[in-house]
Enzyme design. Structure first.
Site, short mmCIF file in Angstrom:
data_model
loop_
_atom_site.label_atom_id
_atom_site.label_comp_id
_atom_site.label_asym_id
_atom_site.label_seq_id
_atom_site.Cartn_x
_atom_site.Cartn_y
_atom_site.Cartn_z
N LYS A 188 0.85 -1.19 0.00
CA LYS A 188 0.00 0.00 0.00
C LYS A 188 0.89 1.24 0.00
O LYS A 188 1.45 1.62 1.03
CB LYS A 188 -0.92 0.04 1.22
N GLU A 231 9.97 0.69 10.55
CA GLU A 231 10.94 1.78 10.40
C GLU A 231 10.16 3.07 10.63
O GLU A 231 9.36 3.48 9.81
CB GLU A 231 11.58 1.73 9.01
N GLU A 244 9.30 15.03 16.22
CA GLU A 244 9.69 14.99 14.80
C GLU A 244 8.84 15.98 14.01
O GLU A 244 7.63 15.80 13.86
CB GLU A 244 9.53 13.58 14.24
N GLY A 294 6.79 4.68 8.58
CA GLY A 294 5.92 5.81 8.84
C GLY A 294 6.08 6.31 10.26
O GLY A 294 7.12 6.12 10.89
N SER A 295 5.03 6.91 10.77
CA SER A 295 5.11 7.54 12.09
C SER A 295 5.09 6.51 13.20
O SER A 295 4.57 5.40 13.04
CB SER A 295 3.94 8.51 12.27
N THR A 296 5.63 6.90 14.34
CA THR A 296 5.66 6.01 15.50
C THR A 296 4.23 5.73 15.99
O THR A 296 3.93 4.60 16.39
CB THR A 296 6.49 6.65 16.62
N CYS A 323 13.02 10.60 7.69
CA CYS A 323 13.10 10.14 9.07
C CYS A 323 14.52 10.23 9.61
O CYS A 323 14.72 10.35 10.82
CB CYS A 323 12.56 8.72 9.18
N GLY A 327 2.82 3.17 13.81
CA GLY A 327 3.53 1.92 14.07
C GLY A 327 2.95 1.17 15.25
O GLY A 327 2.81 -0.06 15.22
#
Length: 503
Positions: free
Chosen positions: A187, A262, A397, A240-242, A296, A245
């Site tokens: 995706k 990641e 971030e 992507g973002s934490t 990132c 995740g």
């Protein structure tokens, strides 16, 4: 301007693919829904792209499962040859892919052509060559037995990637998975799907069997969630973002699928008093302003020794102010727009956050005033001096052309500040002291450390982080391990009768 005219104006020679790619065919979403893919330079529509839902994910998973037996049993060298042909096709279509990536994401064409496309081809070529070189082991066990291991593909893998480097991520994610014999449902981000769909078309031309790769652009909370939860997907790899995740991990628990993450970063870029100042200034600008800071691994925390901080900033601020913002398709552009209006506003909001916490704006902090950029998602290169290392702009971030400056007195303080976040992806340092360089490389809490450089990547070098930056690794032999599972096989070579129940 109609879409065909827009396509020609962008210099694209082939039609833009805008459907899902399932089972080797481009098809509409089951719901018929679409979402506009927008040019961030002027917010004009490039194409209306099919929006995958749960039913489409189910179809893609079914196609991948159907293709898996033949693909996983194909000779590894033959799988590798397909990836090598794909790398050749990517290079043959460099200009088209570069322009499409720049149009969809805002990457300056000079970077898309010089970095994104070659790195994509290089990664597919690297893993194409590795496909028949990844092997098991023979293990010395007790006398009379042979024990060896097989590295087997995990099965159907789901891959969910963000919008900042969509072309490059096709190779980072798919190349090792395919080389290892897996089938894929990927995706891409719903706002930047165009180069991933074009790569799918090139994969078919390279001879990839139908169903081995399926591309389902869709919303994260619909298609992404369906992939993470799907009981027939053996592994999910997410970039992507934490925050997302964490949701991926929760959604994966249904069938305990393997998870590789990641996630975000807040890279510390440390400049010591003995650094080559010219190299450090230029390298630090690259660390944060390349791709508009949407990386990132960006060096978004600039840690300067107090003895050289003023001299550094005297060079760094004018350099940042000299960066040429403009249409990403213009050859002279050095920094393009951020990828969406929503993200532009988010990045600019951190200027107020910095001020509220006592920070000082040193440069930038606004959208550019040039009329020709007014319709786009541009942000000037922004430099902020934080009051303390615990300020939000030094901890969160921002993911834009926004660097936070901090100073330190000695090595101990530099290390404490650098390790003083929950992230642990990339860090860099600039020094002439060899002992210090290696000591910091060992002590920095990060998955990657660059010494007298920043943001270097290569398909042979593992890429990933620790802490809230995730776990697992892209690239290199580590990536092949991530996409395989070990089977241990015991052979009774002496035909011994087991002693326990002898009669």
């Amino acid at each position: 301007m109609n879409l065909q005219h827009s396509q020609r104006a962008a210099g694209l020679q082939t039609p833009i693919r805008h459907q899902l790619f399932i089972g080797g065919e481009f098809v509409d979403a089951a719901s018929g829904e679409t979402l506009a893919s927008v040019n961030p330079h002027d917010n004009s529509t490039i194409a209306e792209v099919a929006l995958a839902g749960r039913e489409d994910v189910d179809r893609a998973v079914a196609a991948a499962h159907k293709a898996f037996p033949a693909w996983s049993r194909m000779a590894a060298a033959d799988r590798g040859r397909i990836l090598l042909r794909l790398a050749d096709l990517i290079e043959a279509n460099t200009e088209e892919l570069a322009r499409l990536e720049s149009l969809d994401t805002g990457h300056p064409i000079r970077d898309s052509r010089r970095l994104d496309v070659p790195r994509t081809a290089g990664c597919f070529r690297y893993f194409g060559g590795m496909a028949d070189k990844f092997q098991g082991e023979t293990i010395p066990v007790e006398a009379g037995f042979l024990n060896y291991t097989l590295r087997e593909p995990v099965g159907v893998v789901g891959q969910v990637v963000p919008w900042n480097f969509p072309l490059m991520f096709t190779s980072w994610k798919m190349a090792p998975a395919l080389a290892a014999g897996n089938c894929i449902v990927i995706k891409p981000a719903e706002i930047t799907p165009l180069t991933t769909l074009r790569i799918a078309e090139l994969m078919a031309q390279a001879g990839l069997p139908p169903g081995v790769v399926n591309v389902v652009p869709g919303l994260g909370n619909v298609a992404g969630q369906a992939i993470a939860e799907h009981a027939a997907i053996a592994k999910i790899a997410f970039t992507g973002s934490t925050a997302t995740g964490r949701r991926i991990v929760e959604a994966s628990a249904g069938n305990l699928k393997k998870v590789q993450l990641e996630l975000g970063g807040k890279g510390a870029n440390i400049v010591f008093e003995d650094a080559n100042l010219v190299a450090a200034v230029n390298g630090s600008a690259w660390a944060i302003f390349h791709n508009q800071g949407q990386a990132c691994i960006a060096g978004s925390r600039l840690l300067l020794h107090e003895k050289i901080a003023d001299a550094f900033l005297e060079k760094f601020i004018p350099l940042a102010q000299s960066i040429r913002l403009g249409n990403p398709l213009d050859e002279a552009t050095e920094m393009g727009p951020l990828t969406s209006r929503e993200h532009q506003q988010r990045v600019l909001s951190y200027v107020d956050v910095a001020r509220e916490q006592g920070g000082e704006l040193l440069s930038g902090g606004r959208a550019p005033a040039a009329p020709e950029l007014a319709q786009g998602c541009y942000v000037e290169p922004t430099i902020v001096r934080a009051k303390t290392p615990r300020d939000r702009v030094a901890q969160e971030e921002v993911f834009g052309p926004f660097v936070t400056v901090l100073t330190f007195r000695d090595d101990a303080e530099a290390l404490a500040i650098a390790n003083g976040t929950d992230y642990g992806l990339g860090s860099g340092l600039w020094t002439a002291n060899v002992q210090r360089a290696h000591r910091f490389a060992r002590e920095l809490r990060a998955g990657m450390v660059w010494i007298n450089s920043y943001k270097r990547v290569h398909p042979g070098s593992p890429f990933g982080g620790v802490g809230l930056s995730g776990y697992g690794r892209e690239m290199g032999f580590d990536a092949m391990r991530e996409y395989t599972q070990v089977k241990s096989i015991w052979v009774n070579v002496d035909a011994q009768v087991p002693p326990h129940y002898q009669r």
